[in-house]
Design a protein around this motif. Structure first.
Motif, PDB file in Angstrom:
ATOM      1  N   ASP A 100       0.821  -1.209   0.000  1.00 28.85           N
ATOM      2  CA  ASP A 100       0.000   0.000   0.000  1.00 28.85           C
ATOM      3  C   ASP A 100       0.857   1.262   0.000  1.00 28.85           C
ATOM      4  O   ASP A 100       0.490   2.277  -0.603  1.00 28.85           O
ATOM      5  CB  ASP A 100      -0.946  -0.012   1.202  1.00 28.85           C
ATOM      6  N   LEU A 101       2.003   1.226   0.681  1.00 26.75           N
ATOM      7  CA  LEU A 101       2.902   2.374   0.666  1.00 26.75           C
ATOM      8  C   LEU A 101       3.586   2.516  -0.687  1.00 26.75           C
ATOM      9  O   LEU A 101       3.908   3.628  -1.120  1.00 26.75           O
ATOM     10  CB  LEU A 101       3.953   2.230   1.778  1.00 26.75           C
ATOM     11  N   LEU A 102       3.808   1.411  -1.369  1.00 27.57           N
ATOM     12  CA  LEU A 102       4.398   1.454  -2.707  1.00 27.57           C
ATOM     13  C   LEU A 102       3.468   2.197  -3.663  1.00 27.57           C
ATOM     14  O   LEU A 102       3.910   3.000  -4.486  1.00 27.57           O
ATOM     15  CB  LEU A 102       4.644   0.033  -3.201  1.00 27.57           C
ATOM     16  N   ILE A 103       2.165   1.932  -3.545  1.00 23.26           N
ATOM     17  CA  ILE A 103       1.184   2.618  -4.393  1.00 23.26           C
ATOM     18  C   ILE A 103       1.160   4.105  -4.054  1.00 23.26           C
ATOM     19  O   ILE A 103       1.106   4.963  -4.937  1.00 23.26           O
ATOM     20  CB  ILE A 103      -0.214   2.010  -4.203  1.00 23.26           C
ATOM     21  N   ARG A 104       1.218   4.420  -2.766  1.00 27.94           N
ATOM     22  CA  ARG A 104       1.205   5.822  -2.341  1.00 27.94           C
ATOM     23  C   ARG A 104       2.374   6.585  -2.960  1.00 27.94           C
ATOM     24  O   ARG A 104       2.215   7.717  -3.419  1.00 27.94           O
ATOM     25  CB  ARG A 104       1.270   5.900  -0.819  1.00 27.94           C
ATOM     26  N   ALA A 105       3.546   5.946  -2.986  1.00 27.09           N
ATOM     27  CA  ALA A 105       4.724   6.608  -3.548  1.00 27.09           C
ATOM     28  C   ALA A 105       4.600   6.786  -5.053  1.00 27.09           C
ATOM     29  O   ALA A 105       5.139   7.743  -5.627  1.00 27.09           O
ATOM     30  CB  ALA A 105       5.970   5.797  -3.220  1.00 27.09           C
TER      31      ALA A 105
END
Length: 414
Positions: free
Chosen positions: A336-341
């Protein structure tokens, strides 16, 4: 109260509220599946007709999810989230009063529409309202709450259907989203979009930030967004196989009893929740989230193929299912943090909506593939395919992470 303590309390409240809402959405993923034995007899349906109800749920959810992201960015995540929860309650009422297959289909599609809003709305709220250092834990709780919703649905629905009937079970289920909606409404100020003024108008962004966000559809030209979509589609194919046919596959491969085979799926779910907790701490301490995903999915994929080999005792196979779940769980917060970045500024809702629609599409398609493998007498290929899909997901995650890292270096150089 100190500023730090106040910030922690506000973050914890937002994370809890969004997590509870997400748990209800996952509960409704299984609003019909536990009741299939009752519905099959009541409407004289085939298993194919029952399965089509679930397929249409995810088809509507997938299409709606991509569109919901635009609505979230337009009118705000809180309003969209409230509407989605209301649709879930309405869908359960419609299903409880069904007297035909067409009404069951309409109720399932209505539930899919309600489910479609959660990922773009949830992640927009978490990204806006939770402090960046706690986002890893926020995504961890978000994932765990979804697993708890999955775990609660069969127990809740099957128990009430056994004690009373399937209509009573569905009516009782309709009360859950209504209760959650009341809770969120009471605490609605905590869920106010930070990019909206009190009057509801969008806060003006600096010129540079507007340029970063671009026009409404500019995000579709970002390769990382579509790699994230592919990542979710591939991982959903693996998850769909586990949810639909892992128990049947274990029984065929190892000759184990139904309770023991079911325990394998339970081990997967519980270990996945535990992995998400650990994954939240890992995600909070690194910026190279693709590495965490690669290690976790590599371990899960190898373990799934080991199960497929059928060379371990039945009890060990159940424990290995837990290992597959643990690896999948560890990868969740980093995912989910990968998508945010990767998401352009001002396009959070749209990006999460499009990316997570890959999850729904994968869950809609996978039962067809894995069902064909089981019908063909190839239970080992269920686990081989699960392992292969998890391994393929590594390629997409690394591609997203590498692309995002390169953009970050270029931005700093500029």
């Amino acid at each position: 109260m100190s500023t730090a303590a106040s910030s922690f309390r506000a973050d914890a409240q937002v994370i809890t509220l969004v997590g509870i809402a997400h748990g209800v959405s996952h509960f409704f993923h299984l609003i019909l599946a536990p009741l299939f034995p009752w519905l099959k007899d009541a409407f004289s349906l085939s298993y194919a007709e029952l399965g089509f109800l679930m397929t249409m749920f995810f088809v509507v959810s997938g299409i709606g999810q991509a569109l919901a992201g635009f609505v979230v960015d337009r009118i705000g995540a809180r309003t969209v989230l409230f509407a989605g929860i209301g649709f879930l309650a309405l869908s359960a009422v419609v299903l409880s009063q069904a007297n035909s297959y067409a009404t069951l289909l309409a109720g399932s599609m209505l539930a899919g529409l309600g489910n479609s809003v959660f990922h773009p709305a949830d992640f927009t709220l978490l990204n806006q309202r939770v402090s960046p250092p706690r986002l890893g834990h926020a995504f961890s709780v978000h994932g765990i709450s979804g697993n708890l919703g999955w775990a609660a649905a069969p127990v809740f629905l099957a128990t009430l259907a056994g004690l009373y009937d399937w209509r009573t079970a569905l009516l009782a289920a309709s009360l859950l989203p209504l209760a959650v909606l009341a809770l969120l409404f009471v605490h609605r100020d905590l869920l106010q979009d930070s990019e909206l003024k009190a009057g509801g108008a969008k806060v003006a962004e600096p010129a540079g930030k507007q340029a970063a966000g671009g026009q409404q559809f500019d995000f579709i030209h970002v390769p990382a967004v579509w790699m994230c979509f592919a990542f979710f589609f591939i991982t959903a194919m693996a998850l769909g196989g586990i949810q639909s046919f892992s128990s049947a596959g274990l029984r065929s491969l190892y000759g184990m009893s139904l309770p023991l085979a079911t325990a394998g799926f339970t081990a997967f779910m519980l270990a996945s929740a535990g992995g998400m907790i650990w994954g939240g701490f890992i995600a909070s301490k690194t910026t190279r989230h693709e590495r965490t995903i690669a290690i976790a999915f590599a371990a899960s994929g190898v373990t799934a193929i080991l199960i497929a080999a059928g060379i371990v005792p039945a009890l060990v196979a159940v424990l290995l299912m837990g290992a597959v779940g643990f690896g999948s769980g560890v990868a969740g917060p980093s995912r989910d943090l990968l998508i945010r970045a990767a998401a352009p500024k001002n396009a959070t809702g749209r990006v999460y909506g499009v990316v997570y629609s890959g999850l729904d599409i994968g869950l809609a398609v996978s039962p067809v593939l894995f069902g064909a493998l089981m019908d063909g007498g190839h239970p080992s290929w269920v686990f081989i395919c699960i392992g292969v899909f998890q391994t393929l997901a590594i390629v997409t995650a690394v591609s997203v992470g590498t692309n995002t890292a390169k953009k970050g270096v270029k931005a700093q150089a500029a």
